[in-house]
Motif scaffolding. Sequence first.
Motif, PDB file in Angstrom:
ATOM      1  N   TYR A   1       0.829  -1.215   0.000  1.00  0.00           N
ATOM      2  CA  TYR A   1       0.000   0.000   0.000  1.00  0.00           C
ATOM      3  C   TYR A   1       0.858   1.259   0.000  1.00  0.00           C
ATOM      4  O   TYR A   1       0.953   1.999   0.972  1.00  0.00           O
ATOM      5  CB  TYR A   1      -1.037  -0.088   1.126  1.00  0.00           C
ATOM      6  N   LEU A   2       1.500   1.420  -1.173  1.00  0.00           N
ATOM      7  CA  LEU A   2       2.306   2.600  -1.504  1.00  0.00           C
ATOM      8  C   LEU A   2       1.643   3.244  -2.715  1.00  0.00           C
ATOM      9  O   LEU A   2       0.806   2.629  -3.361  1.00  0.00           O
ATOM     10  CB  LEU A   2       3.714   2.176  -1.927  1.00  0.00           C
ATOM     11  N   GLY A   3       2.085   4.417  -3.090  1.00  0.00           N
ATOM     12  CA  GLY A   3       1.635   5.025  -4.343  1.00  0.00           C
ATOM     13  C   GLY A   3       0.114   5.026  -4.460  1.00  0.00           C
ATOM     14  O   GLY A   3      -0.611   5.301  -3.502  1.00  0.00           O
TER      15      GLY A   3
ATOM     16  N   PRO B   1      13.288  -5.682   4.506  1.00  0.00           N
ATOM     17  CA  PRO B   1      14.540  -4.992   4.131  1.00  0.00           C
ATOM     18  C   PRO B   1      14.416  -4.481   2.698  1.00  0.00           C
ATOM     19  O   PRO B   1      14.977  -5.038   1.764  1.00  0.00           O
ATOM     20  CB  PRO B   1      15.601  -6.087   4.267  1.00  0.00           C
ATOM     21  N   CYS B   2      13.657  -3.406   2.534  1.00  0.00           N
ATOM     22  CA  CYS B   2      13.264  -2.948   1.205  1.00  0.00           C
ATOM     23  C   CYS B   2      14.494  -2.652   0.343  1.00  0.00           C
ATOM     24  O   CYS B   2      15.430  -1.983   0.782  1.00  0.00           O
ATOM     25  CB  CYS B   2      12.404  -1.694   1.344  1.00  0.00           C
ATOM     26  N   MET B   3      14.503  -3.135  -0.869  1.00  0.00           N
ATOM     27  CA  MET B   3      15.616  -3.006  -1.825  1.00  0.00           C
ATOM     28  C   MET B   3      16.914  -3.597  -1.266  1.00  0.00           C
ATOM     29  O   MET B   3      17.993  -3.302  -1.750  1.00  0.00           O
ATOM     30  CB  MET B   3      15.866  -1.539  -2.227  1.00  0.00           C
ATOM     31  N   ASP B   4      16.816  -4.429  -0.231  1.00  0.00           N
ATOM     32  CA  ASP B   4      18.005  -5.003   0.431  1.00  0.00           C
ATOM     33  C   ASP B   4      18.984  -3.916   0.872  1.00  0.00           C
ATOM     34  O   ASP B   4      20.208  -4.108   0.834  1.00  0.00           O
ATOM     35  CB  ASP B   4      18.716  -5.999  -0.493  1.00  0.00           C
ATOM     36  N   GLY B   5      18.453  -2.803   1.291  1.00  0.00           N
ATOM     37  CA  GLY B   5      19.302  -1.690   1.729  1.00  0.00           C
ATOM     38  C   GLY B   5      19.412  -0.651   0.629  1.00  0.00           C
ATOM     39  O   GLY B   5      19.584  -0.982  -0.531  1.00  0.00           O
ATOM     40  N   TRP B   6      19.305   0.581   1.035  1.00  0.00           N
ATOM     41  CA  TRP B   6      19.286   1.713   0.082  1.00  0.00           C
ATOM     42  C   TRP B   6      20.658   1.885  -0.573  1.00  0.00           C
ATOM     43  O   TRP B   6      21.665   2.065   0.114  1.00  0.00           O
ATOM     44  CB  TRP B   6      18.915   2.958   0.874  1.00  0.00           C
ATOM     45  N   GLY B   7      20.690   1.819  -1.889  1.00  0.00           N
ATOM     46  CA  GLY B   7      21.956   2.051  -2.590  1.00  0.00           C
ATOM     47  C   GLY B   7      22.996   0.971  -2.350  1.00  0.00           C
ATOM     48  O   GLY B   7      24.191   1.209  -2.531  1.00  0.00           O
TER      49      GLY B   7
ATOM     50  N   PRO C   1      18.236   4.697  -6.380  1.00  0.00           N
ATOM     51  CA  PRO C   1      18.476   3.518  -5.537  1.00  0.00           C
ATOM     52  C   PRO C   1      17.230   2.647  -5.372  1.00  0.00           C
ATOM     53  O   PRO C   1      17.313   1.551  -4.827  1.00  0.00           O
ATOM     54  CB  PRO C   1      18.881   4.128  -4.193  1.00  0.00           C
ATOM     55  N   CYS C   2      16.074   3.136  -5.836  1.00  0.00           N
ATOM     56  CA  CYS C   2      14.808   2.423  -5.674  1.00  0.00           C
ATOM     57  C   CYS C   2      13.849   2.940  -6.740  1.00  0.00           C
ATOM     58  O   CYS C   2      13.881   4.128  -7.074  1.00  0.00           O
ATOM     59  CB  CYS C   2      14.248   2.705  -4.273  1.00  0.00           C
ATOM     60  N   HIS C   3      12.976   2.046  -7.252  1.00  0.00           N
ATOM     61  CA  HIS C   3      12.057   2.447  -8.316  1.00  0.00           C
ATOM     62  C   HIS C   3      11.122   3.579  -7.887  1.00  0.00           C
ATOM     63  O   HIS C   3      10.607   4.318  -8.712  1.00  0.00           O
ATOM     64  CB  HIS C   3      11.226   1.233  -8.763  1.00  0.00           C
ATOM     65  N   ALA C   4      10.883   3.689  -6.581  1.00  0.00           N
ATOM     66  CA  ALA C   4       9.931   4.696  -6.099  1.00  0.00           C
ATOM     67  C   ALA C   4      10.621   5.936  -5.538  1.00  0.00           C
ATOM     68  O   ALA C   4       9.971   6.823  -5.002  1.00  0.00           O
ATOM     69  CB  ALA C   4       9.015   4.088  -5.036  1.00  0.00           C
ATOM     70  N   ALA C   5      11.948   6.005  -5.663  1.00  0.00           N
ATOM     71  CA  ALA C   5      12.697   7.063  -4.968  1.00  0.00           C
ATOM     72  C   ALA C   5      12.275   8.467  -5.386  1.00  0.00           C
ATOM     73  O   ALA C   5      12.407   9.417  -4.607  1.00  0.00           O
ATOM     74  CB  ALA C   5      14.194   6.880  -5.204  1.00  0.00           C
TER      75      ALA C   5
ATOM     76  N   GLY D   1      13.609  -0.623   7.276  1.00  0.00           N
ATOM     77  CA  GLY D   1      12.387  -0.778   6.455  1.00  0.00           C
ATOM     78  C   GLY D   1      12.434   0.091   5.226  1.00  0.00           C
ATOM     79  O   GLY D   1      13.485   0.508   4.755  1.00  0.00           O
ATOM     80  N   CYS D   2      11.231   0.353   4.698  1.00  0.00           N
ATOM     81  CA  CYS D   2      11.109   1.061   3.420  1.00  0.00           C
ATOM     82  C   CYS D   2      11.193   2.572   3.615  1.00  0.00           C
ATOM     83  O   CYS D   2      10.489   3.118   4.443  1.00  0.00           O
ATOM     84  CB  CYS D   2       9.764   0.688   2.799  1.00  0.00           C
ATOM     85  N   ARG D   3      12.076   3.231   2.860  1.00  0.00           N
ATOM     86  CA  ARG D   3      12.212   4.696   2.980  1.00  0.00           C
ATOM     87  C   ARG D   3      11.100   5.410   2.241  1.00  0.00           C
ATOM     88  O   ARG D   3      10.685   6.498   2.592  1.00  0.00           O
ATOM     89  CB  ARG D   3      13.520   5.195   2.387  1.00  0.00           C
ATOM     90  N   CYS D   4      10.662   4.836   1.114  1.00  0.00           N
ATOM     91  CA  CYS D   4       9.680   5.555   0.290  1.00  0.00           C
ATOM     92  C   CYS D   4       8.326   5.576   0.964  1.00  0.00           C
ATOM     93  O   CYS D   4       7.589   6.540   0.832  1.00  0.00           O
ATOM     94  CB  CYS D   4       9.569   4.915  -1.073  1.00  0.00           C
TER      95      CYS D   4
HETATM   96 FE1  FES Z   1      10.940   0.787  -0.270  1.00  0.00          FE
HETATM   97 FE2  FES Z   1      11.716   2.645  -2.049  1.00  0.00          FE
HETATM   98  S1  FES Z   1      12.818   1.894  -0.306  1.00  0.00           S
HETATM   99  S2  FES Z   1       9.874   1.406  -2.094  1.00  0.00           S
END
Ligand code: FES
Length: 297
Positions: free
Chosen positions: A167-169, A219-225, A239-243, A294-297
């Motif tokens: 439940y993003l975007g 561990p979203c994107m297995d860690g940012w960057g 670093p992520c499709h949603a960045a 967790g997820c940054r986006c």
């Molecule tokens: Fe989770 Fe970008 S870090 S969607």
Amino acid sequence: MPAPSPRCSNPLDWTTRRDALTTSDWLRVLREAEALGIVSVNLSGGEPFLRQDLDDIVREAKRLDLFSTLITSGLPCTGQRLGALAEAGLDAVPLSLQDVTEARCDRIAGTPSLRQKLAVARWTKAFGLPLTLNIVLHRATMPHVDAAIALAEELGADRLELADTQYLGWALPNRATLMPSAQAIAAARTLAQAARDRLRGRMDILFVLPDYLADRLRPCMDGWGERFIVVTPDGFALPCHAAQVLPGVVWEKLTDKALADIGHHSVGFNLYRGTDWMREPCRSCDRRAKDHGGCRC
Ligand code: FES
């Protein structure tokens, strides 16, 4: 702006983006990626078949010994084009289905699609390529997990990914329509686990829970960057499709800078690297190096 799509989290401003990377840009980016130690390339979209130079891109990935995966809706694909990609060295095809009957799949896709997708699945197997079927689960598709498993078996799929909507975007404002009950998710998960045991060695089945039901942070994107670099069709390295949803960050383009420069030194790639950026309770949590907050986006 158009009304939010009921399920897709893709941006809606593609028509304002005119500067697609050229073929030579893409070949350079692949060479720079290989030099950085990257070992696989996922060609996604939008829809990668819309590029007429897809064969050249796949051929270069093969030359560089990068494992290439074509993530496709299957809609603009022909057997001839898929055969040419197999010949060029494509390694795997994940194919998205919106549901497993014609009426339901076509309704969600908004266009006649299931017949074409099934043809693509059969061509993929005929060309000797590993086939993954991806089906996004939400309230309308959750009751059809058993039919999805049967279809994947019939098609000889090597992998079936049953991924709950996150439940993003656009999914977030549409959650009242999309979100299934916890009981429906539990029932579907039980079916998937039973099929995974039964089909072990023949087909992998992955069932991805929505984050809000998981025991632990993802561990979203297995860690940012850390492991992934996303390159958008118009050349932004992320670093992520949603960045690009993050406010206040200026992202850099591969038409202006080398991939290594952006990946190592740009503000965006360093924004959430390591643990210094964390606040409590993440900062003192003993899982901080595992789930990266967790997820940054
Ligand atoms: Fe989770 Fe970008 S870090 S969607």
